[in-house]
Design a protein around this motif. Structure first.
Motif, PDB file in Angstrom:
ATOM      1  N   GLY A 134       0.861  -1.200   0.000  1.00 56.23           N
ATOM      2  CA  GLY A 134       0.000   0.000   0.000  1.00 56.23           C
ATOM      3  C   GLY A 134       0.886   1.235   0.000  1.00 56.23           C
ATOM      4  N   ASP A 157       0.736  -1.423  -4.711  1.00 57.30           N
ATOM      5  CA  ASP A 157      -0.500  -0.686  -4.440  1.00 57.30           C
ATOM      6  C   ASP A 157      -1.558  -1.129  -5.454  1.00 57.30           C
ATOM      7  OD1 ASP A 157      -0.903   2.146  -2.585  1.00 57.30           O
ATOM      8  OD2 ASP A 157      -2.509   1.577  -3.978  1.00 57.30           O
ATOM      9  N   ASN A 200       1.335   0.872   5.875  1.00 61.71           N
ATOM     10  CA  ASN A 200       0.412   1.824   6.503  1.00 61.71           C
ATOM     11  C   ASN A 200      -0.913   1.636   5.771  1.00 61.71           C
ATOM     12  OD1 ASN A 200      -1.013   3.968   7.548  1.00 61.71           O
ATOM     13  ND2 ASN A 200       0.065   5.514   6.330  1.00 61.71           N
TER      14      ASN A 200
HETATM   15  C1  LIG Z   1      -3.173   4.840   4.203  1.00 61.61           C
HETATM   16  S1  LIG Z   1      -2.614   4.743   2.543  1.00 61.61           S
HETATM   17  C2  LIG Z   1      -0.857   4.704   2.798  1.00 61.61           C
HETATM   18  C3  LIG Z   1      -0.066   5.293   1.678  1.00 61.61           C
HETATM   19  C4  LIG Z   1       1.445   5.446   1.990  1.00 61.61           C
HETATM   20  N1  LIG Z   1       2.038   4.166   2.305  1.00 61.61           N
HETATM   21  C5  LIG Z   1       1.652   6.403   3.140  1.00 61.61           C
HETATM   22  O1  LIG Z   1       1.970   5.953   4.253  1.00 61.61           O
HETATM   23  O2  LIG Z   1       1.505   7.619   2.948  1.00 61.61           O
HETATM   24  C6  LIG Z   1      -3.029   3.086   2.097  1.00 61.61           C
HETATM   25  C7  LIG Z   1      -2.656   2.673   0.698  1.00 61.61           C
HETATM   26  O3  LIG Z   1      -3.105   1.324   0.508  1.00 61.61           O
HETATM   27  C8  LIG Z   1      -3.595   1.186  -0.814  1.00 61.61           C
HETATM   28  N2  LIG Z   1      -4.522   0.043  -0.835  1.00 61.61           N
HETATM   29  C9  LIG Z   1      -5.806  -0.013  -0.397  1.00 61.61           C
HETATM   30  N3  LIG Z   1      -6.307  -1.246  -0.571  1.00 61.61           N
HETATM   31  C10 LIG Z   1      -5.313  -1.987  -1.124  1.00 61.61           C
HETATM   32  C11 LIG Z   1      -5.219  -3.361  -1.526  1.00 61.61           C
HETATM   33  N4  LIG Z   1      -6.248  -4.220  -1.388  1.00 61.61           N
HETATM   34  N5  LIG Z   1      -4.049  -3.777  -2.045  1.00 61.61           N
HETATM   35  C12 LIG Z   1      -2.997  -2.934  -2.195  1.00 61.61           C
HETATM   36  N6  LIG Z   1      -3.041  -1.633  -1.839  1.00 61.61           N
HETATM   37  C13 LIG Z   1      -4.173  -1.168  -1.297  1.00 61.61           C
HETATM   38  C14 LIG Z   1      -4.255   2.513  -1.115  1.00 61.61           C
HETATM   39  O4  LIG Z   1      -4.363   2.732  -2.499  1.00 61.61           O
HETATM   40  C15 LIG Z   1      -3.298   3.479  -0.415  1.00 61.61           C
HETATM   41  O5  LIG Z   1      -2.310   3.950  -1.303  1.00 61.61           O
END
Ligand SMILES: C[S@@+](CC[C@H](N)C(=O)[O-])C[C@H]1O[C@@H](n2cnc3c(N)ncnc32)[C@H](O)[C@@H]1O
Length: 295
Positions: A134, A157, A200
């Motif tokens: 993510g 992601d 995260n």
């Molecule tokens: C809270 S954000 C964190 C982004 C970054 N790591 C940060 O800390 O600023 C969560 C991330 O998880 C991704 N995400 C949500 N569901 C997901 C999934 N099933 N598989 C992979 N990524 C996912 C979202 O697109 C988002 O970019």
């Protein structure tokens, strides 16, 4: 600013006068740190540094800067975050690009980076394998690679916009040759093991999203926020995969929402990992939880 709208400042006004006018406008729109934000936008619009503002507050702002500042101020008054208006965000020691449809990284997430680095402190020059599930803007993987010069990173992601921004920030930070970006669902596409898996994930309860500040609710994507009915759905999936993707003796770290650390400990234990450390953010919340897979 839309055509025909009254500009918030004009070119003949002094820099100090413009600062006051913008701060008043932001404050009346409910922006919490109105003066700080007004100052950041003024410096960007005028293309000057803080010293120049202190030394020459009475200099006229000028027509071009006034137009730009009025447009910035109107967007901030509409509760768009400064980082999105200026398309940049300082994270760790880095300047990162910010883009629509991708979470704007938060200072709290530096707690996760800090804890990761402290647990790897004796191994900083090893060719460690890092996985960021993510990755969003790529904030975490960029910060880790900047401190671990021999490490290789994989960022995953589900969002195409997030994958593109992670790639752009890796390139901007000079780490693109030490990283791969994979579009996919959590660890589904991962077929090997890593020394450190960090995430995260979205962790806001679905029912709480409507009550978030407009800066978050209107500008961060739901995919990055929504952690399901109890806020823990993504943790269950991510932590449940760690036994398959962490090397024996390796680490899994997650950022925790306020009050979620205890539930996360239970999830780690259920997946066969023992919690080895937690870290609090500047607000005193247990923000990062680290666990180790038995060697
Ligand atoms: C809270 S954000 C964190 C982004 C970054 N790591 C940060 O800390 O600023 C969560 C991330 O998880 C991704 N995400 C949500 N569901 C997901 C999934 N099933 N598989 C992979 N990524 C996912 C979202 O697109 C988002 O970019």
């Amino acid at each position: 600013m839309t055509g025909g709208a009254v500009p918030i400042v004009t070119g003949g006004v002094s820099r100090a006068g413009a600062l006051e006018a913008v701060a008043r406008r932001l404050s009346s729109s409910g922006v919490e740190e109105a003066r700080f934000d007004a100052r950041t936008l003024l410096l960007a619009a005028a293309g000057i540094g803080p010293t120049e503002l202190v030394l020459n507050p009475d200099a006229p702002l000028g027509e071009d800067a006034a137009r730009l500042l009025s447009a910035y101020a109107a967007r901030r008054a509409g509760r768009e975050p400064v980082s999105r208006i200026l398309a940049t965000r300082g994270f760790w020691t880095l300047d990162l690009q910010v883009a629509p449809l991708v979470l704007d990284p938060r200072a709290d997430t530096e707690t996760l980076v800090e804890l990761s680095l402290s647990l790897l402190s004796g191994r900083r020059h090893e060719p460690l394998r890092l996985l960021d599930l993510g990755s969003g803007s790529g904030a975490i993987i960029c910060a880790l690679l900047s401190e671990l010069p021999q490490a290789y990173g994989v960022a995953v992601d589900l969002s195409p916009a997030a994958c593109a921004l992670t790639q752009a920030n890796l390139a901007q930070c000079g780490h693109a040759h030490r990283a791969s970006v994979v579009r996919g669902r959590w660890a589904d596409a991962i077929g090997s093991r890593f020394d450190l898996v960090v995430s995260n994930p979205p962790y806001i309860k679905s029912e709480d999203i409507g009550g978030l500040d407009p800066e978050v609710r209107l500008h961060d994507p739901a995919l990055a926020l929504d952690g399901g009915a109890d806020g823990l759905e993504c943790y269950r999936e991510i932590i449940g995969s760690l036994g398959r993707i962490v090397v024996p003796g390796g680490l899994g770290l997650v950022e925790a929402g306020a009050g979620q650390a205890q539930s996360i400990r239970v999830l780690f234990a259920g997946a066969g990992l023992g919690v080895v450390a937690t870290a609090r953010d500047a607000g005193g919340h247990e923000r990062a939880v680290a666990a180790r897979l038995d060697a």
